[in-house]
Design an enzyme around this catalytic site. Structure first.
Site, PDB file in Angstrom:
ATOM      1  N   SER A  79       0.837  -1.203   0.000  1.00 50.95           N
ATOM      2  CA  SER A  79       0.000   0.000   0.000  1.00 50.95           C
ATOM      3  C   SER A  79       0.872   1.253   0.000  1.00 50.95           C
ATOM      4  CB  SER A  79      -0.924   0.037   1.218  1.00 50.95           C
ATOM      5  OG  SER A  79      -1.619   1.274   1.236  1.00 50.95           O
ATOM      6  N   VAL A  99       7.449   2.482   3.767  1.00 48.16           N
ATOM      7  CA  VAL A  99       8.366   1.742   2.894  1.00 48.16           C
ATOM      8  C   VAL A  99       7.861   1.775   1.447  1.00 48.16           C
ATOM      9  CG1 VAL A  99       9.450  -0.497   2.425  1.00 48.16           C
ATOM     10  CG2 VAL A  99       9.198   0.293   4.781  1.00 48.16           C
ATOM     11  N   CYS A 100       6.565   1.593   1.256  1.00 45.76           N
ATOM     12  CA  CYS A 100       5.992   1.629  -0.100  1.00 45.76           C
ATOM     13  C   CYS A 100       6.154   3.012  -0.716  1.00 45.76           C
ATOM     14  CB  CYS A 100       4.519   1.245  -0.066  1.00 45.76           C
ATOM     15  SG  CYS A 100       4.202  -0.410   0.574  1.00 45.76           S
ATOM     16  N   ASP A 101       5.894   4.035   0.084  1.00 48.04           N
ATOM     17  CA  ASP A 101       6.051   5.420  -0.343  1.00 48.04           C
ATOM     18  C   ASP A 101       7.484   5.638  -0.839  1.00 48.04           C
ATOM     19  OD1 ASP A 101       6.983   8.208   0.061  1.00 48.04           O
ATOM     20  OD2 ASP A 101       5.027   8.581   0.962  1.00 48.04           O
TER      21      ASP A 101
END
Length: 166
Positions: free
Chosen positions: A57, A62-64
Site C-alpha cells: 500500500s 516503505v511503499c512510499d
C-alpha cells in the site's frame, strides 16, 4: 497454486497465490487499472524494459519510499518504464502520485481482479494485498530479474535492481 509461508509481514507467515517467477520465464499477461480506471496490460508497455515495483500500500512509509526512489532513480533511464502495482484504489493512487510528485513512474491498481497479483505470484491470500516484490521484464517480455522480498515491511534491494538494468 498457493505457496504457504512464502513471505512474512511483521514476522507473521503468509501465503502467496500464484507461481514464483524466475529469470528466463515469460512475463505473464495481466490487466490492472490506471488512475482513470482504464485497463493497463503488459502490452501497454510493449517494446520497453519494464520495472514492476510491487507494493502492499502506498500509504505506508516503505511503499512510499520505494515508489519515490524508483520514480527518481530508474524511471528516467532510457527505454525503461517503472510501473508500481498495488491494491490501492485508483483514486488513492492518483492522490498519492500528485502529492508525492511522482511524474516519471506509472502507478496502477490491481484492486479489481488481482490479475497481476495472481499472475506474478504476489497476491497475499490472507490479506488480499500484494507482497513487496520487484520484477524486471525486458523488451521481449522475458523476466530478467525477480525479487520477492521475504519480509513485507523490508525494502527491496535497490542496488541490485539498478545493477540488473545496466
Amino acid at each position: 497454486m498457493e505457496r504457504k509461508e512464502a513471505v512474512t509481514m511483521k514476522g507473521n507467515p503468509l501465503t502467496l497465490v500464484g507461481p514464483e517467477l524466475k529469470p528466463g520465464d515469460k512475463a505473464p499477461a495481466f490487466t490492472a487499472s490506471a488512475q482513470d480506471l482504464s485497463p493497463v496490460t503488459l502490452d501497454s508497455f510493449k517494446g520497453k524494459k519494464k520495472v514492476f515495483s510491487v507494493t502492499p500500500s502506498l500509504d505506508t512509509p516503505v511503499c512510499d519510499m520505494q515508489l519515490r526512489k524508483f520514480n527518481q532513480d530508474i524511471a528516467t533511464m532510457d527505454n525503461v518504464e517503472v510501473i508500481n502495482v498495488s491494491m490501492d484504489l485508483p483514486f488513492a493512487i492518483k492522490r498519492f502520485c500528485t502529492t508525492a510528485g511522482v511524474e516519471n513512474a506509472v502507478a496502477v491498481s490491481d484492486y479489481k481482479d488481482a490479475s497481476f497479483g495472481e499472475a506474478y505470484g504476489v497476491l497475499i491470500k490472507e490479506l488480499r494485498l500484494l507482497a513487496r516484490a520487484v520484477f524486471i521484464v525486458d523488451e521481449n517480455d522475458t523476466v530478467v530479474y525477480a525479487e520477492y522480498v521475504p519480509e513485507a515491511t523490508d525494502h527491496p534491494n535497490y542496488d541490485a535492481v539498478v545493477a540488473a538494468l545496466k
